[in-house]
Scaffold this motif. Structure first.
Motif, PDB file in Angstrom:
ATOM      1  N   SER A   1       0.836  -1.203   0.000  1.00  0.00           N
ATOM      2  CA  SER A   1       0.000   0.000   0.000  1.00  0.00           C
ATOM      3  C   SER A   1       0.870   1.252   0.000  1.00  0.00           C
ATOM      4  CB  SER A   1      -0.920   0.011   1.222  1.00  0.00           C
ATOM      5  OG  SER A   1      -1.814  -1.077   1.184  1.00  0.00           O
ATOM      6  N   SER A   2       0.427   2.249  -0.703  1.00  0.00           N
ATOM      7  CA  SER A   2       1.114   3.538  -0.722  1.00  0.00           C
ATOM      8  C   SER A   2       0.056   4.636  -0.792  1.00  0.00           C
ATOM      9  CB  SER A   2       2.069   3.631  -1.915  1.00  0.00           C
ATOM     10  OG  SER A   2       1.342   3.605  -3.134  1.00  0.00           O
ATOM     11  N   LYS A   3       0.518   5.872  -0.739  1.00  0.00           N
ATOM     12  CA  LYS A   3      -0.390   7.010  -0.824  1.00  0.00           C
ATOM     13  C   LYS A   3       0.126   7.977  -1.877  1.00  0.00           C
ATOM     14  CE  LYS A   3      -1.833   6.624   3.994  1.00  0.00           C
ATOM     15  NZ  LYS A   3      -3.112   5.986   3.604  1.00  0.00           N
ATOM     16  N   VAL A   4      -0.803   8.629  -2.564  1.00  0.00           N
ATOM     17  CA  VAL A   4      -0.424   9.606  -3.576  1.00  0.00           C
ATOM     18  C   VAL A   4      -1.025  10.966  -3.230  1.00  0.00           C
ATOM     19  CG1 VAL A   4      -0.078   7.988  -5.476  1.00  0.00           C
ATOM     20  CG2 VAL A   4      -2.360   8.878  -5.027  1.00  0.00           C
ATOM     21  N   VAL A   5      -0.261  11.999  -3.534  1.00  0.00           N
ATOM     22  CA  VAL A   5      -0.702  13.382  -3.366  1.00  0.00           C
ATOM     23  C   VAL A   5      -0.440  14.112  -4.673  1.00  0.00           C
ATOM     24  CG1 VAL A   5      -0.384  15.553  -2.128  1.00  0.00           C
ATOM     25  CG2 VAL A   5      -0.206  13.386  -0.891  1.00  0.00           C
ATOM     26  N   ARG A   6      -1.427  14.816  -5.160  1.00  0.00           N
ATOM     27  CA  ARG A   6      -1.238  15.610  -6.376  1.00  0.00           C
ATOM     28  C   ARG A   6      -1.749  17.015  -6.112  1.00  0.00           C
ATOM     29  NH1 ARG A   6      -4.964  12.370  -9.669  1.00  0.00           N
ATOM     30  NH2 ARG A   6      -3.311  12.368 -11.218  1.00  0.00           N
ATOM     31  N   TYR A   7      -1.083  17.983  -6.738  1.00  0.00           N
ATOM     32  CA  TYR A   7      -1.484  19.381  -6.563  1.00  0.00           C
ATOM     33  C   TYR A   7      -0.985  20.173  -7.760  1.00  0.00           C
ATOM     34  CZ  TYR A   7       3.306  19.269  -4.734  1.00  0.00           C
ATOM     35  OH  TYR A   7       4.651  19.034  -4.568  1.00  0.00           O
ATOM     36  N   GLY A   8      -1.672  21.269  -8.045  1.00  0.00           N
ATOM     37  CA  GLY A   8      -1.257  22.058  -9.195  1.00  0.00           C
ATOM     38  C   GLY A   8      -2.203  23.212  -9.472  1.00  0.00           C
TER      39      GLY A   8
ATOM     40  N   ASP B   1     -23.067  24.792 -17.790  1.00  0.00           N
ATOM     41  CA  ASP B   1     -21.804  25.469 -18.079  1.00  0.00           C
ATOM     42  C   ASP B   1     -20.879  24.493 -18.796  1.00  0.00           C
ATOM     43  OD1 ASP B   1     -19.793  27.482 -17.980  1.00  0.00           O
ATOM     44  OD2 ASP B   1     -18.855  26.374 -16.350  1.00  0.00           O
ATOM     45  N   ILE B   2     -20.217  24.967 -19.818  1.00  0.00           N
ATOM     46  CA  ILE B   2     -19.224  24.173 -20.551  1.00  0.00           C
ATOM     47  C   ILE B   2     -17.928  24.958 -20.569  1.00  0.00           C
ATOM     48  CG2 ILE B   2     -18.620  23.081 -22.736  1.00  0.00           C
ATOM     49  CD1 ILE B   2     -21.594  22.881 -23.364  1.00  0.00           C
ATOM     50  N   SER B   3     -16.825  24.302 -20.220  1.00  0.00           N
ATOM     51  CA  SER B   3     -15.557  25.027 -20.122  1.00  0.00           C
ATOM     52  C   SER B   3     -14.385  24.186 -20.633  1.00  0.00           C
ATOM     53  CB  SER B   3     -15.280  25.444 -18.669  1.00  0.00           C
ATOM     54  OG  SER B   3     -15.241  24.296 -17.836  1.00  0.00           O
ATOM     55  N   ILE B   4     -13.353  24.880 -21.080  1.00  0.00           N
ATOM     56  CA  ILE B   4     -12.063  24.270 -21.427  1.00  0.00           C
ATOM     57  C   ILE B   4     -11.158  24.431 -20.210  1.00  0.00           C
ATOM     58  CG2 ILE B   4     -10.078  24.339 -22.968  1.00  0.00           C
ATOM     59  CD1 ILE B   4     -12.617  23.399 -24.311  1.00  0.00           C
ATOM     60  N   THR B   5     -10.458  23.357 -19.819  1.00  0.00           N
ATOM     61  CA  THR B   5      -9.710  23.378 -18.554  1.00  0.00           C
ATOM     62  C   THR B   5      -8.251  22.939 -18.737  1.00  0.00           C
ATOM     63  OG1 THR B   5     -10.501  21.137 -18.069  1.00  0.00           O
ATOM     64  CG2 THR B   5     -11.771  22.967 -17.170  1.00  0.00           C
ATOM     65  N   PRO B   6      -7.347  23.868 -19.043  1.00  0.00           N
ATOM     66  CA  PRO B   6      -5.914  23.531 -18.997  1.00  0.00           C
ATOM     67  C   PRO B   6      -5.458  23.371 -17.554  1.00  0.00           C
ATOM     68  CG  PRO B   6      -6.219  25.850 -19.517  1.00  0.00           C
ATOM     69  CD  PRO B   6      -7.584  25.239 -19.510  1.00  0.00           C
ATOM     70  N   GLN B   7      -4.533  22.427 -17.311  1.00  0.00           N
ATOM     71  CA  GLN B   7      -4.067  22.144 -15.948  1.00  0.00           C
ATOM     72  C   GLN B   7      -2.612  21.695 -15.966  1.00  0.00           C
ATOM     73  OE1 GLN B   7      -6.304  18.149 -14.982  1.00  0.00           O
ATOM     74  NE2 GLN B   7      -7.431  19.352 -16.498  1.00  0.00           N
ATOM     75  N   LEU B   8      -1.901  22.056 -14.905  1.00  0.00           N
ATOM     76  CA  LEU B   8      -0.481  21.729 -14.768  1.00  0.00           C
ATOM     77  C   LEU B   8      -0.186  21.478 -13.299  1.00  0.00           C
ATOM     78  CD1 LEU B   8       2.484  21.638 -15.888  1.00  0.00           C
ATOM     79  CD2 LEU B   8       2.586  24.094 -15.413  1.00  0.00           C
ATOM     80  N   GLY B   9       0.468  20.340 -13.002  1.00  0.00           N
ATOM     81  CA  GLY B   9       0.715  20.044 -11.601  1.00  0.00           C
ATOM     82  C   GLY B   9       1.761  18.976 -11.371  1.00  0.00           C
ATOM     83  N   VAL B  10       1.815  18.526 -10.121  1.00  0.00           N
ATOM     84  CA  VAL B  10       2.823  17.569  -9.656  1.00  0.00           C
ATOM     85  C   VAL B  10       2.129  16.445  -8.895  1.00  0.00           C
ATOM     86  CG1 VAL B  10       4.772  17.247  -8.063  1.00  0.00           C
ATOM     87  CG2 VAL B  10       4.669  19.272  -9.523  1.00  0.00           C
ATOM     88  N   LEU B  11       2.635  15.229  -9.047  1.00  0.00           N
ATOM     89  CA  LEU B  11       2.167  14.092  -8.255  1.00  0.00           C
ATOM     90  C   LEU B  11       3.363  13.450  -7.563  1.00  0.00           C
ATOM     91  CD1 LEU B  11      -0.413  11.380  -9.083  1.00  0.00           C
ATOM     92  CD2 LEU B  11       1.884  10.675  -8.411  1.00  0.00           C
ATOM     93  N   LYS B  12       3.185  13.104  -6.272  1.00  0.00           N
ATOM     94  CA  LYS B  12       4.210  12.398  -5.510  1.00  0.00           C
ATOM     95  C   LYS B  12       3.582  11.202  -4.815  1.00  0.00           C
ATOM     96  CE  LYS B  12       7.679  14.432  -3.732  1.00  0.00           C
ATOM     97  NZ  LYS B  12       8.606  15.177  -2.860  1.00  0.00           N
TER      98      LYS B  12
END
Length: 215
Positions: free
Chosen positions: A116-123, A142-153
């Motif tokens: 078992s492990s745990k993951v955290v993502r944020y951005g 509502d309809i939207s375009i969603t660019p996203q940039l982040g990190v996962l550990k």
């Protein structure tokens, strides 16, 4: 373990009750410009000959700059499985690991073992709303375009002289999605989103769904 689950359940219940009170009072602290989303997202878990999707908690907070654009942050947290690094033992015919003092042992006959492990993502995430380009009146949909940039550990065990837990190197993820939201009222709605990009474990598609709150 049960006490930890109880604390999490109590915290979530308190949060939802507080949020529900704000919704019922029809008051908006930030004039309806702050949007909170709570739901689940998917994360690929790679095992032998297959990839399975594990749901993890997802949340975001975005602030509306104007009727077309809002921007903010996202967070994700969940349980995961990490493959153990076992060595083949010709004597036993198994894949095994022993600590240097032989007090700890892991073994698998098939060579595949997971802990078992745990993951955290944020951005960062931005929402570009499309319908205001064509309609002046506010709509429930509502309809939207969603660019996203982040990190996962990932926080997982490593098998060396002793078994210990480490944080993985940051994995940088990015994507471009399209999202839909239906508002039951000015404060409460439901959302869904599908994004294409570069995600964990060679994943190229990310799906999210849940509740949305305008504050």
């Amino acid at each position: 373990m049960h006490f930890q689950k109880f604390k999490k359940t109590l915290f979530v219940s308190f949060f939802l009750l507080t949020l529900s009170g704000a919704i019922k009072s029809q008051s908006t602290l930030f004039g309806g410009n702050l949007s909170l989303k709570l739901g689940i997202s998917g994360l690929n878990s790679i095992s032998e000959n297959q990839i399975s999707l594990i749901p993890i908690s997802y949340g975001s907070a975005t602030y509306k700059l104007n009727k077309y654009i809002e921007t903010g942050i996202y967070l994700g947290y969940g349980n995961f499985k990490h493959k153990d690094d076992l060595s083949y033992n010709e004597t036993t015919g198994m894949y095994e690991w022993y600590s240097i003092d032989s007090t700890s042992h892991m073994g698998s006959s098939g060579g595949e073992s997971y802990s078992s492990s745990k993951v955290v993502r944020y951005g960062l995430v931005t929402e570009v709303h499309l319908l205001p380009l064509f309609f002046e009146k506010d709509m429930r949909i509502d309809i939207s375009i969603t660019p996203q940039l982040g990190v996962l550990k990932e926080n997982h065990d490593v098998l060396e002289d002793y078994r210990r837990t480490i944080w993985s190197e940051p994995f940088f993820e990015f994507g471009l999605g399209i999202g839909t939201k239906y508002n039951f009222s000015r404060q409460l709605g439901v959302f869904s989103e599908i994004a294409i990009g570069r995600f964990y474990h060679n994943d190229n598609i990310r799906v999210k769904l849940g509740l949305s709150f305008n504050i």
